[in-house]
Design a protein around this motif. Structure first.
Motif, PDB file in Angstrom:
ATOM      1  N   THR A  88      40.024  39.310  42.844  1.00 20.93           N
ATOM      2  CA  THR A  88      39.863  39.713  41.444  1.00 20.93           C
ATOM      3  C   THR A  88      40.260  41.175  41.304  1.00 20.93           C
ATOM      4  O   THR A  88      39.913  41.996  42.152  1.00 20.93           O
TER       5      THR A  88
ATOM      6  N   LYS B 151      49.086  36.325  38.369  1.00 18.17           N
ATOM      7  CA  LYS B 151      47.871  35.823  37.723  1.00 18.17           C
ATOM      8  C   LYS B 151      47.540  34.391  38.134  1.00 18.17           C
ATOM      9  O   LYS B 151      46.433  33.912  37.874  1.00 18.17           O
TER      10      LYS B 151
ATOM     11  N   ASN C 221      42.720  36.716  40.001  1.00 18.34           N
ATOM     12  CA  ASN C 221      42.030  36.788  38.714  1.00 18.34           C
ATOM     13  C   ASN C 221      42.161  38.214  38.186  1.00 18.34           C
ATOM     14  O   ASN C 221      41.551  39.139  38.717  1.00 18.34           O
TER      15      ASN C 221
END
Length: 526
Positions: free
Chosen positions: A464, A482, A486
């Motif tokens: 992330t 993407k 994340n």
């Protein structure tokens, strides 16, 4: 009504002096009292007043249309009070230090604003004019005080130079595009095994910064003096050398950090090489990262001074570095002197990041050059080297996620190293690798290219990514995959932390990578 109007004006005066002028002074101090840079910050950080000026202007327009109104004036007073309260709640990343110099500038700037503010008792529009003049009053005050300040500075510099000469410790200079503060701290801790060491805390790396620390803290017991040397252009390091007169030097790296300030990587190399030139021309020794020999100024100095310039690196160096990772993210490091002048040395390092392998190696090579007898005790000193705050600092509490605080600054190499370290630790813990970053600052023309490369690294190592202020690092945000990572775009670190707190798990590793762009390029709504 007249009394109420005057109370409003007095409230505006309180806002001007206690809130706006102090806020502006904090940014002026952050720009090192450089008027030209400060004028640029007025626009980029949006330091011009909007809220108070708009409130006063709206009140004026209403009263011109409807006549004097106690209700309008009371609303204006409440609005100014709310603005003052809101500004006092703001948490500066680098708060104002009300030094004697800052106090003098503040008082003189306030005096400059007295006349236009007195006029506002009769024409309220002058309150707006006075508020908008505040930043320029600070610049003018600094200019007026400059000769006086220079005399004070010169006096302190002479005192510090004389004190340094009287106590005469062995003097060591450290410079580089990045890593110099970390090397300074590592070197100071290890060198303490030989004799007491004086060094400035944090990132003090200017003549005036060193002057203050020398005058206040240098003692007869200090046998070594370490001076971190920052460069703001070619000639900066030479001036620091003339002041500190080092006989030993370390150059950590030449990289694209501060390219915007210097204009080119070649100019950075010339600036950093000034330390090697000074040390070697005074029969001293310079320890350098072998990578800097790719730049012409260092290659010429190595050719000219030979063994006075000791290169350190994984290959093709005078001292060969071997490193293996240890449990928990530390390192086991070995050093081999190719010419056989020293016995091989090995030691453990508890610091995270592969960039710290070179930082520690440079510090150890200089230590053993100064005091070869320390080689047997070296492992006892290195295994307890302290973490440097905000430089890939490990913040760990039982039952909580692991935080990696690398918020002080960033460069491409350190950024990649930190991200790789986060990935390895997250894999070891069985959690997610979570990156929070606004990117790297002061890259100039290299800005987009560097951030595009960083995105590719992050695609491989992050689960992330919180992209802080994505508009300034579009090449980074657009380069992230993407489908694999994340990606969450946020306006600030505060917003990122709020989102992380709502989703964090105990096995996760969170890396806060560089808040310098947030400090230099944040936009206020004053």
């Amino acid at each position: 009504m007249i009394i109420l109007a005057k109370l409003i004006v007095m409230g505006a005066l309180g806002y001007l002096l206690q809130t706006r002028l102090r806020t502006l002074l904090a940014y002026f101090q952050q720009e090192e009292y450089d008027g030209a840079r400060y004028v640029g910050a007025l626009q980029s950080v949006r330091l011009y007043d909007v809220r108070a000026s708009a409130a006063i202007l709206i009140a004026l327009v209403i009263m011109l249309m409807t006549g004097p109104s106690a209700v309008v004036m009371l609303i204006l007073a409440a609005t100014l009070g709310a603005i003052i309260w809101d500004e006092k709640r703001y948490r500066f990343k680098k708060p104002l230090a009300m030094t004697e110099r800052a106090r003098r500038i503040y008082l003189l700037a306030a005096a400059f604003l007295v006349l236009p503010f007195l006029i506002s008792f009769y024409w309220l529009i002058f309150a707006i004019i006075t508020i908008q003049l505040a930043p320029f009053a600070l610049i003018a005050a600094n200019q007026v005080l400059a000769p006086f300040q220079q005399r004070i500075n010169d006096k302190y510099i002479v005192e510090a130079r004389e004190k340094l000469a009287r106590m005469d410790p062995q003097r060591i200079g450290i410079t580089g595009s990045f890593g110099k503060t970390t090397v300074k701290h590592i070197l100071a801790e290890i060198l303490e095994g030989s004799a007491p060491v004086f060094y400035s805390r944090g990132s003090i790396n200017t003549v005036l910064g060193l002057t203050r620390h020398i005058r206040q803290r240098l003692q007869w017991s200090h046998k070594y003096f370490i001076a971190e040397m920052g460069a703001y252009g070619e000639g900066s390091i030479k001036r620091l050398c003339d002041f500190a007169q080092p006989t030993l030097g370390i150059v950590t790296a030449v990289g694209d950090a501060h390219t915007e300030r210097f204009g080119s990587i070649e100019a950075i190399a010339r600036a950093k090489s000034e330390l090697v030139e000074y040390v070697c021309s005074n029969n001293g020794t310079a320890i350098i990262n072998v990578d800097v020999l790719r730049h012409e100024p260092f290659a010429k100095l190595k050719e000219q001074y030979g063994k006075q310039v000791i290169s350190v690196g994984a290959q093709d160096a005078d001292v060969i570095v071997n490193a293996q990772t240890a449990a928990g993210g530390g390192w086991t490091i070995g050093l081999h002197w190719v010419d056989g002048s020293h016995a091989d040395a090995s030691f453990d390092l508890p610091l995270l990041g592969d960039h710290n392998v070179m930082n520690a190696a440079l510090a150890v090579v200089l230590t053993l050059h100064v005091d070869p007898a320390l080689v047997d005790d070296l492992p006892f000193f290195t295994k307890t080297v302290s973490q440097i705050p905000h430089r890939l600092q490990k913040v760990e509490n039982p039952g909580e996620p692991l935080i990696l605080d690398d918020a002080y600054n960033a460069n491409e190499l350190g950024f990649k190293s930190a991200v790789a370290t986060m990935h390895d630790l997250a894999k070891e813990r069985g959690g997610r690798a979570i990156l929070v970053t606004p990117g790297v600052a002061e890259l100039g023309l290299e800005h987009d290219a560097v951030h595009a490369r960083l995105a590719q690294t992050c695609n491989d190592f992050c689960d992330t990514i919180y992209v802080v202020n994505p508009s300034r690092i579009r090449s980074f945000a657009d380069g992230l995959d993407k489908g694999q990572v994340n990606v969450i775009e946020v306006a600030s670190f505060y917003e990122a932390r709020a989102k992380i707190d709502a989703d964090i798990q105990t096995k996760d590793v969170v890396l806060y990578e560089n808040d310098l762009p947030d400090l230099l390029e944040e936009q206020r709504f004053l």
